[in-house]
Design a protein around this motif. Structure first.
Motif, PDB file in Angstrom:
ATOM      1  N   GLN A  73      12.421   3.569   5.480  1.00  0.00           N
ATOM      2  CA  GLN A  73      10.834   3.342   5.741  1.00  0.00           C
ATOM      3  C   GLN A  73       9.926   4.333   5.492  1.00  0.00           C
ATOM      4  OE1 GLN A  73      11.008   2.095  10.074  1.00  0.00           O
ATOM      5  NE2 GLN A  73       8.775   2.248   9.945  1.00  0.00           N
ATOM      6  N   GLU A 104       6.443   4.051   3.387  1.00  0.00           N
ATOM      7  CA  GLU A 104       5.222   4.220   3.936  1.00  0.00           C
ATOM      8  C   GLU A 104       4.462   5.414   3.643  1.00  0.00           C
ATOM      9  OE1 GLU A 104       6.648   2.283   8.263  1.00  0.00           O
ATOM     10  OE2 GLU A 104       6.432   4.373   8.112  1.00  0.00           O
ATOM     11  N   ASP A 142       0.087  -2.758   1.427  1.00  0.00           N
ATOM     12  CA  ASP A 142       0.048  -3.337   2.683  1.00  0.00           C
ATOM     13  C   ASP A 142       1.224  -2.325   3.398  1.00  0.00           C
ATOM     14  OD1 ASP A 142      -2.096  -5.108   2.661  1.00  0.00           O
ATOM     15  OD2 ASP A 142      -0.557  -6.665   2.030  1.00  0.00           O
ATOM     16  N   ILE A 143       1.898  -1.472   2.689  1.00  0.00           N
ATOM     17  CA  ILE A 143       2.987  -0.648   3.377  1.00  0.00           C
ATOM     18  C   ILE A 143       2.503   0.924   3.068  1.00  0.00           C
ATOM     19  CG2 ILE A 143       5.210   0.003   3.239  1.00  0.00           C
ATOM     20  CD1 ILE A 143       5.832  -2.741   2.248  1.00  0.00           C
ATOM     21  N   ARG A 150       0.683   3.555   5.574  1.00  0.00           N
ATOM     22  CA  ARG A 150       0.467   2.967   6.908  1.00  0.00           C
ATOM     23  C   ARG A 150       1.924   3.139   7.711  1.00  0.00           C
ATOM     24  NH1 ARG A 150      -1.778   0.002   2.850  1.00  0.00           N
ATOM     25  NH2 ARG A 150      -3.920  -1.418   3.189  1.00  0.00           N
ATOM     26  N   ASN A 151       1.606   4.021   8.789  1.00  0.00           N
ATOM     27  CA  ASN A 151       2.751   4.068   9.675  1.00  0.00           C
ATOM     28  C   ASN A 151       3.221   2.781  10.328  1.00  0.00           C
ATOM     29  OD1 ASN A 151       2.846   6.829   9.195  1.00  0.00           O
ATOM     30  ND2 ASN A 151       1.299   7.268  10.859  1.00  0.00           N
ATOM     31  N   ALA A 159       4.571   0.211   8.772  1.00  0.00           N
ATOM     32  CA  ALA A 159       4.423  -1.136   8.056  1.00  0.00           C
ATOM     33  C   ALA A 159       5.573  -1.369   7.183  1.00  0.00           C
ATOM     34  CB  ALA A 159       3.078  -0.861   7.186  1.00  0.00           C
ATOM     35  N   GLU A 178       8.620  -1.042   8.278  1.00  0.00           N
ATOM     36  CA  GLU A 178       9.858  -1.375   9.137  1.00  0.00           C
ATOM     37  C   GLU A 178      10.620  -2.762   9.028  1.00  0.00           C
ATOM     38  OE1 GLU A 178      10.831  -1.590  13.841  1.00  0.00           O
ATOM     39  OE2 GLU A 178       9.141  -1.490  13.255  1.00  0.00           O
ATOM     40  N   LYS A 179       9.634  -3.630   8.638  1.00  0.00           N
ATOM     41  CA  LYS A 179      10.356  -4.787   8.465  1.00  0.00           C
ATOM     42  C   LYS A 179      11.259  -4.866   7.405  1.00  0.00           C
ATOM     43  CE  LYS A 179       9.282  -9.960   7.939  1.00  0.00           C
ATOM     44  NZ  LYS A 179       8.082 -10.888   7.882  1.00  0.00           N
TER      45      LYS A 179
END
Length: 427
Positions: free
Chosen positions: A190, A194, A203-204, A207-208, A210, A212-213
């Motif tokens: 992760q 990030e 979009d990742i 960005r803290n 972002a 995870e998914k």
């Protein structure tokens, strides 16, 4: 004269002098080149004075106005062959940018791959030429960092491949294939995603939370599955296959501090991006304090770079027919912003220009892709011609170039350069 004979002559010139002036560029290839040259001179008991320049057009000739009888210029010089030939001294030029012509002055040795049917944007950089001159195999660490910093690929070709293969055969370095994510936090998948600059995951990255998914979905999966999934993500966001080497590629174990090639490249990127080129050079010469200083600044560099890229991802670029451009207040990172943005989230069918305003000038860092170059793009020619039409100057490579023009001529320069590239791409 063949390139090997030029190198021999350059070594002979070095042997004849006690004190040598060295001038190199401020970017990764320039820092790497200077690292090789200064280590070479130091080992041969030569005294030297070195400058690393950011504003080449204004500072280069001033730097050469010195008492030393021999100057070595790395990662620049070919564009100023007319002025350099007027100097009353010997000059060795180790440059891989598109040259104007061969030197006509016997006191100037212009060692440029383009003059010897070697591609200076893919097969040899200034670090390659510096390594050729030094002929010290343990300095291959800096040659590899320079070539990677100049984005000449990790599966080297041409002169780069010749020297790398030789070092592998001699057991100086080792080569392996694996993940090449350029990030500052390797603690888990992760955080890798990030904090990754290259690849830049839309979009990742930057960005803290972002990542995870996708990270959760890959828990317990094999390395092959993880890599395939990440590669698919890049293709989904529109990336061309040529940039997938930012995710998977060749990594080299190096003699310098037992680092690998990605680690050394990262440290030199920090030095370039935070205007610490001299600190990086001291590190390469073995200074422990400088090494610690660069390590301490690594996270700051990545956070600053990611912040700029995230803002650009949100704002986008201004588009014309064949170019897209944006303004950057960080000259040191403008080339990085242009390269990453066009490869990962802007229009990959248009050359990308990062513009930085100074008091009197507009400074331009332009980037293309191998795909665009294959279809006619030549940024070196486009920026040179576009800048000269507004009394500026420019040049570089087909895939990456720079220019400086009067601030009030910025709009005309952009219109002219766009027209030039439209013609290039329509042939």
């Amino acid at each position: 004269m063949e390139i090997e004979n030029k190198i021999k002559k350059a070594r002979a010139w070095v042997d004849e002098e006690d004190y040598i002036r060295v001038v190199s560029h401020h970017d990764v290839d320039g820092i790497s080149s200077a690292s090789i040259i200064l280590n070479f001179l130091k080992r041969n008991n030569k005294k030297f004075y070195c400058s690393l320049l950011r504003n080449v057009n204004r500072e280069l000739l001033n730097a050469l106005d010195c008492d030393e009888k021999l100057c070595i210029i790395a990662d620049m010089g070919s564009a100023y062959i007319d002025e350099i030939e007027k100097l009353d001294k010997r000059v060795i030029i180790l440059d891989h940018h598109l040259p104007k012509r061969e030197s006509k002055n016997e006191s100037v040795l212009q060692i440029n791959p383009h003059l010897h049917d070697i591609n200076g944007s893919a097969e040899a950089c200034a670090s390659t030429l510096s390594y050729f001159l030094a002929n010290e195999m343990d300095l291959i660490s800096f040659m590899i960092a320079g070539a990677l910093g100049d984005r000449q690929g990790s599966e080297f070709s041409g002169l780069n491949k010749t020297f790398v293969d030789e070092a592998i055969e001699k057991g100086i370095i080792k080569k392996s294939f694996g993940v090449t994510i350029d990030c500052y936090d390797n603690s888990n998948l992760q955080r890798k995603l990030e904090t990754s600059i290259a690849p830049f995951f839309k979009d990742i990255s930057g960005r803290n939370g972002a990542g995870e998914k996708i990270s959760e979905s890959l828990k317990g999966k094999s390395e092959k599955t993880v890599n395939s999934t990440l590669l698919l993500e890049l293709l989904k966001q529109g990336c061309r296959e040529e940039v997938t080497s930012d995710l998977l590629g060749y990594v080299y174990s190096l003699p310098f501090r037992n680092m690998n090639s990605n680690e050394l490249l990262s440290l030199f990127n920090v030095c370039d991006g935070l205007n610490m080129a001299e600190v990086g050079l001291s590190m390469a010469l073995g200074d422990e304090k400088s090494y610690s200083e660069v390590i301490d600044k690594k996270e700051e560099y990545y956070k600053r770079a990611l912040s700029g890229l995230v803002n650009l991802e949100k704002s986008g670029a201004i588009e014309k027919s064949r170019i897209q451009y944006f303004y950057s207040d960080n000259l040191a990172m403008s080339g990085l912003y242009a390269s990453i943005s066009m490869n990962y989230f802007l229009d990959q069918e248009k050359a990308t220009l990062a513009l930085t305003k100074t008091k009197e000038h507009l400074k331009i860092s332009a980037r293309g892709t191998r795909h665009l170059v294959k279809n006619g793009l030549n940024l070196a020619i486009a920026l040179k011609e576009g800048a000269e039409r507004v009394k500026g100057n420019g040049g570089g490579h087909d895939i990456a170039a720079g220019a400086t023009v009067p601030l009030e001529e910025g709009v005309k320069f952009l219109d002219t350069t766009d027209e030039i590239i439209v013609k290039q791409m329509s042939r």
